[in-house]
Each structure stands twice: as C-alpha cells, then as structure tokens.
Design an enzyme around this catalytic site. Sequence first.
Site, PDB file in Angstrom:
ATOM      1  N   TYR A  53       0.824  -1.222   0.000  1.00  0.00           N
ATOM      2  CA  TYR A  53       0.000   0.000   0.000  1.00  0.00           C
ATOM      3  C   TYR A  53       0.858   1.272   0.000  1.00  0.00           C
ATOM      4  O   TYR A  53       0.446   2.302  -0.544  1.00  0.00           O
ATOM      5  CB  TYR A  53      -0.984  -0.025   1.184  1.00  0.00           C
ATOM      6  CG  TYR A  53      -2.089  -1.029   0.940  1.00  0.00           C
ATOM      7  CD1 TYR A  53      -2.051  -2.309   1.503  1.00  0.00           C
ATOM      8  CD2 TYR A  53      -3.129  -0.739   0.054  1.00  0.00           C
ATOM      9  CE1 TYR A  53      -3.024  -3.247   1.220  1.00  0.00           C
ATOM     10  CE2 TYR A  53      -4.109  -1.671  -0.231  1.00  0.00           C
ATOM     11  CZ  TYR A  53      -4.056  -2.933   0.342  1.00  0.00           C
ATOM     12  OH  TYR A  53      -5.019  -3.878   0.047  1.00  0.00           O
ATOM     13  N   ARG A  56       1.423   1.869  -3.657  1.00  0.00           N
ATOM     14  CA  ARG A  56       0.208   2.360  -4.332  1.00  0.00           C
ATOM     15  C   ARG A  56      -0.145   3.773  -3.872  1.00  0.00           C
ATOM     16  O   ARG A  56      -0.647   4.591  -4.643  1.00  0.00           O
ATOM     17  CB  ARG A  56      -0.963   1.403  -4.067  1.00  0.00           C
ATOM     18  CG  ARG A  56      -0.808   0.060  -4.754  1.00  0.00           C
ATOM     19  CD  ARG A  56      -2.016  -0.788  -4.557  1.00  0.00           C
ATOM     20  NE  ARG A  56      -3.194  -0.174  -5.152  1.00  0.00           N
ATOM     21  CZ  ARG A  56      -4.438  -0.474  -4.768  1.00  0.00           C
ATOM     22  NH1 ARG A  56      -4.625  -1.326  -3.775  1.00  0.00           N
ATOM     23  NH2 ARG A  56      -5.473   0.097  -5.353  1.00  0.00           N
ATOM     24  N   GLN A  86     -15.181   2.453  -5.881  1.00  0.00           N
ATOM     25  CA  GLN A  86     -14.450   1.307  -5.317  1.00  0.00           C
ATOM     26  C   GLN A  86     -12.967   1.665  -5.204  1.00  0.00           C
ATOM     27  O   GLN A  86     -12.193   0.918  -4.640  1.00  0.00           O
ATOM     28  CB  GLN A  86     -14.617   0.068  -6.199  1.00  0.00           C
ATOM     29  CG  GLN A  86     -16.062  -0.386  -6.356  1.00  0.00           C
ATOM     30  CD  GLN A  86     -16.188  -1.450  -7.418  1.00  0.00           C
ATOM     31  OE1 GLN A  86     -16.032  -2.641  -7.144  1.00  0.00           O
ATOM     32  NE2 GLN A  86     -16.453  -1.022  -8.643  1.00  0.00           N
ATOM     33  N   ASN A  87     -12.604   2.811  -5.792  1.00  0.00           N
ATOM     34  CA  ASN A  87     -11.199   3.185  -5.838  1.00  0.00           C
ATOM     35  C   ASN A  87     -10.739   3.741  -4.495  1.00  0.00           C
ATOM     36  O   ASN A  87     -11.533   4.321  -3.743  1.00  0.00           O
ATOM     37  CB  ASN A  87     -10.963   4.214  -6.952  1.00  0.00           C
ATOM     38  CG  ASN A  87     -11.290   3.634  -8.319  1.00  0.00           C
ATOM     39  OD1 ASN A  87     -11.330   2.413  -8.480  1.00  0.00           O
ATOM     40  ND2 ASN A  87     -11.555   4.486  -9.286  1.00  0.00           N
ATOM     41  N   VAL A  88      -9.467   3.598  -4.243  1.00  0.00           N
ATOM     42  CA  VAL A  88      -8.903   4.067  -2.964  1.00  0.00           C
ATOM     43  C   VAL A  88      -8.020   5.291  -3.184  1.00  0.00           C
ATOM     44  O   VAL A  88      -7.441   5.830  -2.250  1.00  0.00           O
ATOM     45  CB  VAL A  88      -8.131   2.919  -2.262  1.00  0.00           C
ATOM     46  CG1 VAL A  88      -9.122   1.848  -1.800  1.00  0.00           C
ATOM     47  CG2 VAL A  88      -7.061   2.284  -3.138  1.00  0.00           C
ATOM     48  N   ASP A  89      -7.937   5.731  -4.464  1.00  0.00           N
ATOM     49  CA  ASP A  89      -7.239   7.001  -4.711  1.00  0.00           C
ATOM     50  C   ASP A  89      -8.227   8.135  -4.407  1.00  0.00           C
ATOM     51  O   ASP A  89      -9.420   7.886  -4.223  1.00  0.00           O
ATOM     52  CB  ASP A  89      -6.735   7.060  -6.180  1.00  0.00           C
ATOM     53  CG  ASP A  89      -7.877   6.984  -7.198  1.00  0.00           C
ATOM     54  OD1 ASP A  89      -7.853   6.088  -8.066  1.00  0.00           O
ATOM     55  OD2 ASP A  89      -8.813   7.817  -7.119  1.00  0.00           O
ATOM     56  N   HIS A 104     -14.315   0.939  -0.612  1.00  0.00           N
ATOM     57  CA  HIS A 104     -13.191   0.061  -0.242  1.00  0.00           C
ATOM     58  C   HIS A 104     -12.074   0.790   0.484  1.00  0.00           C
ATOM     59  O   HIS A 104     -10.952   0.300   0.538  1.00  0.00           O
ATOM     60  CB  HIS A 104     -12.648  -0.633  -1.512  1.00  0.00           C
ATOM     61  CG  HIS A 104     -13.661  -1.553  -2.129  1.00  0.00           C
ATOM     62  ND1 HIS A 104     -13.580  -1.994  -3.433  1.00  0.00           N
ATOM     63  CD2 HIS A 104     -14.794  -2.083  -1.625  1.00  0.00           C
ATOM     64  CE1 HIS A 104     -14.620  -2.778  -3.691  1.00  0.00           C
ATOM     65  NE2 HIS A 104     -15.378  -2.838  -2.617  1.00  0.00           N
ATOM     66  N   THR A 171     -15.458  -0.505 -14.164  1.00  0.00           N
ATOM     67  CA  THR A 171     -15.401  -1.582 -13.174  1.00  0.00           C
ATOM     68  C   THR A 171     -15.862  -2.878 -13.821  1.00  0.00           C
ATOM     69  O   THR A 171     -16.795  -2.904 -14.610  1.00  0.00           O
ATOM     70  CB  THR A 171     -16.253  -1.297 -11.916  1.00  0.00           C
ATOM     71  OG1 THR A 171     -16.246  -2.462 -11.073  1.00  0.00           O
ATOM     72  CG2 THR A 171     -17.688  -0.930 -12.246  1.00  0.00           C
ATOM     73  N   SER A 172     -15.173  -3.958 -13.457  1.00  0.00           N
ATOM     74  CA  SER A 172     -15.519  -5.274 -14.038  1.00  0.00           C
ATOM     75  C   SER A 172     -16.763  -5.857 -13.375  1.00  0.00           C
ATOM     76  O   SER A 172     -17.238  -6.914 -13.774  1.00  0.00           O
ATOM     77  CB  SER A 172     -14.337  -6.232 -13.863  1.00  0.00           C
ATOM     78  OG  SER A 172     -14.031  -6.349 -12.466  1.00  0.00           O
TER      79      SER A 172
HETATM   80  N1  APR Z   1     -11.626   3.560 -19.117  1.00  0.00           N
HETATM   81  C1  APR Z   1     -12.718   2.895 -18.641  1.00  0.00           C
HETATM   82  N2  APR Z   1     -12.694   1.605 -18.226  1.00  0.00           N
HETATM   83  C2  APR Z   1     -11.507   0.963 -18.305  1.00  0.00           C
HETATM   84  C3  APR Z   1     -10.320   1.584 -18.797  1.00  0.00           C
HETATM   85  C4  APR Z   1     -10.416   2.937 -19.201  1.00  0.00           C
HETATM   86  N3  APR Z   1      -9.345   3.606 -19.686  1.00  0.00           N
HETATM   87  N4  APR Z   1      -9.315   0.655 -18.750  1.00  0.00           N
HETATM   88  C5  APR Z   1      -9.856  -0.481 -18.237  1.00  0.00           C
HETATM   89  N5  APR Z   1     -11.167  -0.301 -17.986  1.00  0.00           N
HETATM   90  C6  APR Z   1     -12.126  -1.248 -17.416  1.00  0.00           C
HETATM   91  C7  APR Z   1     -11.834  -2.710 -17.661  1.00  0.00           C
HETATM   92  O1  APR Z   1     -12.381  -3.123 -18.910  1.00  0.00           O
HETATM   93  C8  APR Z   1     -12.558  -3.363 -16.499  1.00  0.00           C
HETATM   94  O2  APR Z   1     -13.927  -3.606 -16.799  1.00  0.00           O
HETATM   95  O3  APR Z   1     -12.088  -1.093 -16.010  1.00  0.00           O
HETATM   96  C9  APR Z   1     -12.463  -2.319 -15.385  1.00  0.00           C
HETATM   97  C10 APR Z   1     -11.430  -2.646 -14.338  1.00  0.00           C
HETATM   98  O4  APR Z   1     -11.848  -3.808 -13.650  1.00  0.00           O
HETATM   99  P1  APR Z   1     -10.990  -4.296 -12.391  1.00  0.00           P
HETATM  100  O5  APR Z   1      -9.545  -4.270 -12.745  1.00  0.00           O
HETATM  101  O6  APR Z   1     -11.613  -5.577 -11.916  1.00  0.00           O
HETATM  102  O7  APR Z   1     -11.201  -3.149 -11.303  1.00  0.00           O
HETATM  103  P2  APR Z   1     -12.463  -2.944 -10.358  1.00  0.00           P
HETATM  104  O8  APR Z   1     -13.712  -3.373 -11.037  1.00  0.00           O
HETATM  105  O9  APR Z   1     -12.389  -1.538  -9.879  1.00  0.00           O
HETATM  106  O10 APR Z   1     -12.136  -3.928  -9.123  1.00  0.00           O
HETATM  107  C11 APR Z   1     -13.063  -3.904  -8.063  1.00  0.00           C
HETATM  108  O11 APR Z   1     -11.624  -5.414  -6.852  1.00  0.00           O
HETATM  109  O12 APR Z   1      -9.506  -6.037  -6.187  1.00  0.00           O
HETATM  110  C12 APR Z   1     -10.654  -5.384  -5.785  1.00  0.00           C
HETATM  111  O13 APR Z   1     -10.816  -3.763  -4.135  1.00  0.00           O
HETATM  112  C13 APR Z   1     -10.395  -3.945  -5.449  1.00  0.00           C
HETATM  113  O14 APR Z   1     -11.873  -2.053  -5.746  1.00  0.00           O
HETATM  114  C14 APR Z   1     -11.296  -3.173  -6.404  1.00  0.00           C
HETATM  115  C15 APR Z   1     -12.345  -4.200  -6.776  1.00  0.00           C
END
Ligand code: APR
Length: 234
Positions: A53, A56, A86-89, A104, A171-172
């Site tokens: 952390y 990061r 969900q972001n920590v920034d 988060h 977000t995924s």
């Molecule tokens: N613009 C928009 N979306 C984007 C970009 C971009 N430039 N680049 C990538 N993405 C999308 C990807 O296609 C994906 O759907 O952002 C998403 C990122 O997904 P993850 O990496 O799974 O991140 P997130 O959904 O925020 O993860 C959720 O998981 O590990 C934990 O606590 C952590 O908060 C986090 C949580």
Amino acid sequence: MKHIVVLTGAGISAESGLSTFRDKGGLWDDYAIEEVALIHAWTADKEKVLNFYNIRRKEAFNAEPNGAHVALASLEMKANVSIITQNVDSLHERAGSSNVLHLHGRLDRAKSEFNERYNIDIGSDDIRIGDLCPDGHQLRPDIVWFGEEVPNMLPAINLVKSADLFIVIGTSLTVYPAASLLDYVRKNVAIYVIDPSDVHPMYAAHYKQFKQKASAGIDMAIKELENSGFFSTI
Ligand code: APR
C-alpha cells in the site's frame, strides 16, 4: 435537479496512469491477492502488506485526475451527482467532486488495527511497522480487505435507490457487495456503462454501453443526456 449516481472502479483512473486489477498487466498479475489484500495477509506479514500500500499510495499521490474525473466534477453544475467509488485514490475529490463515497477505503487514511474508530489522514506518508496509535496498536491502511465488512454499503444502496440515472464507469463488476448495487436501481431508471471492454452479459439487457475509455465515454454520455433533454426535465 435530477440525481445522477455514478459507480466507479479502477478503469476510471487508468488514464491517470494507475493500474487496474484484472486487466492484462493489472495489479493482480503482479501481486497475489491473498498475500496483500486479505486480513489473513495482514496477520501473516504486516510488512509486505504495508509495502504494497505504500507503493500504491505514492503512485496515487503522484497521479493527476483525468478528463473523466473532471467531467464528473463539472456535471455537478447540471445535476445532483453522487459518486460511489471502489477506488482508494482521491482523484475524484482532487478533480472537485463534492459527494464521493468510498466503498473500499482510502489510501490517504490509516486506522488502528484494533480500534476502528481511530482513523487519521496520512496524505501520502508511508505506514511502517512500529507506527503505533495512542492505544499502542499498529497503524494499518484504511482499506477494506476481502472478507471484511463494507461499512459504506448501506449509504451506497440508499443513494442508488434515489437515482434518476445510474452510470457505471471502469469496473468489471466482479467484486461483491459493490457489484450488487446494480440490483437497487429502480425500474425504468436507465443504466449507462462506460468501459472499453464488454461488461458481463448478465447486465446486457438492462444497460446502454458506451464502449469507450472513461474520458471519451463520459463526454459522449453527457452529450446524449443534453440532446435528450434529461437535464431540463425535473
Ligand atoms: N476507461 C474505462 N474503463 C476501463 C479503462 C479505461 N481507460 N481501462 C480499463 N477499464 C475497465 C476494464 O475493462 C474493467 O472492466 O475497467 C475495469 C477494471 O476492472 P478491475 O480491474 O476488476 O477493477 P475494479 O472493477 O475496480 O475492481 C473492483 O476489486 O480487487 C478489488 O478492491 C479492489 O476495488 C477493487 C475491486
């Protein structure tokens, strides 16, 4: 004014140079979740978790808000905007958004490993072994680790329930309970998804996707809302 609720994930900070988690080359390619983002990781190796952390935190502190963060902040002139991230920034706050709810945790805060109520702002400072709270316990990152309670989930659900539009950016939708917020969107409230990759087909029937990076996608979505008169109807 209409109430727009926005759920953001790591993708919105990608254009600021911060890694996502599950994209190719993302954080979980380089680090094992179970070694840095679980309460058991903390008990097993506090130093490893603190270093993860600390790295990061410095990256987030040196990053700048991008066009998507700024567009969401300016959107407050046209609508009542609530951001659930969900972001920590703290890029949403640094871009000027005034209603940001972190699900988060936040890298710029630390708390007692023992007493949740002891919670302080640390800016971009590292946390080291031996940094103790007044109660004598070790300071830990104010991050919600897998398996821990998400204290802001109820306020987040209440925000989503009062949304006139729900926008999901970067977000995924693979982590719960955050992803379950989609279930609380009222019927016939539109869901926009801004993401360059296809999001889980489970949601395909209910949302309109702007298959773009965050900054281009949010600009397109706002133009569409302007053209449809969304902002002019109460
Ligand atoms: N613009 C928009 N979306 C984007 C970009 C971009 N430039 N680049 C990538 N993405 C999308 C990807 O296609 C994906 O759907 O952002 C998403 C990122 O997904 P993850 O990496 O799974 O991140 P997130 O959904 O925020 O993860 C959720 O998981 O590990 C934990 O606590 C952590 O908060 C986090 C949580």
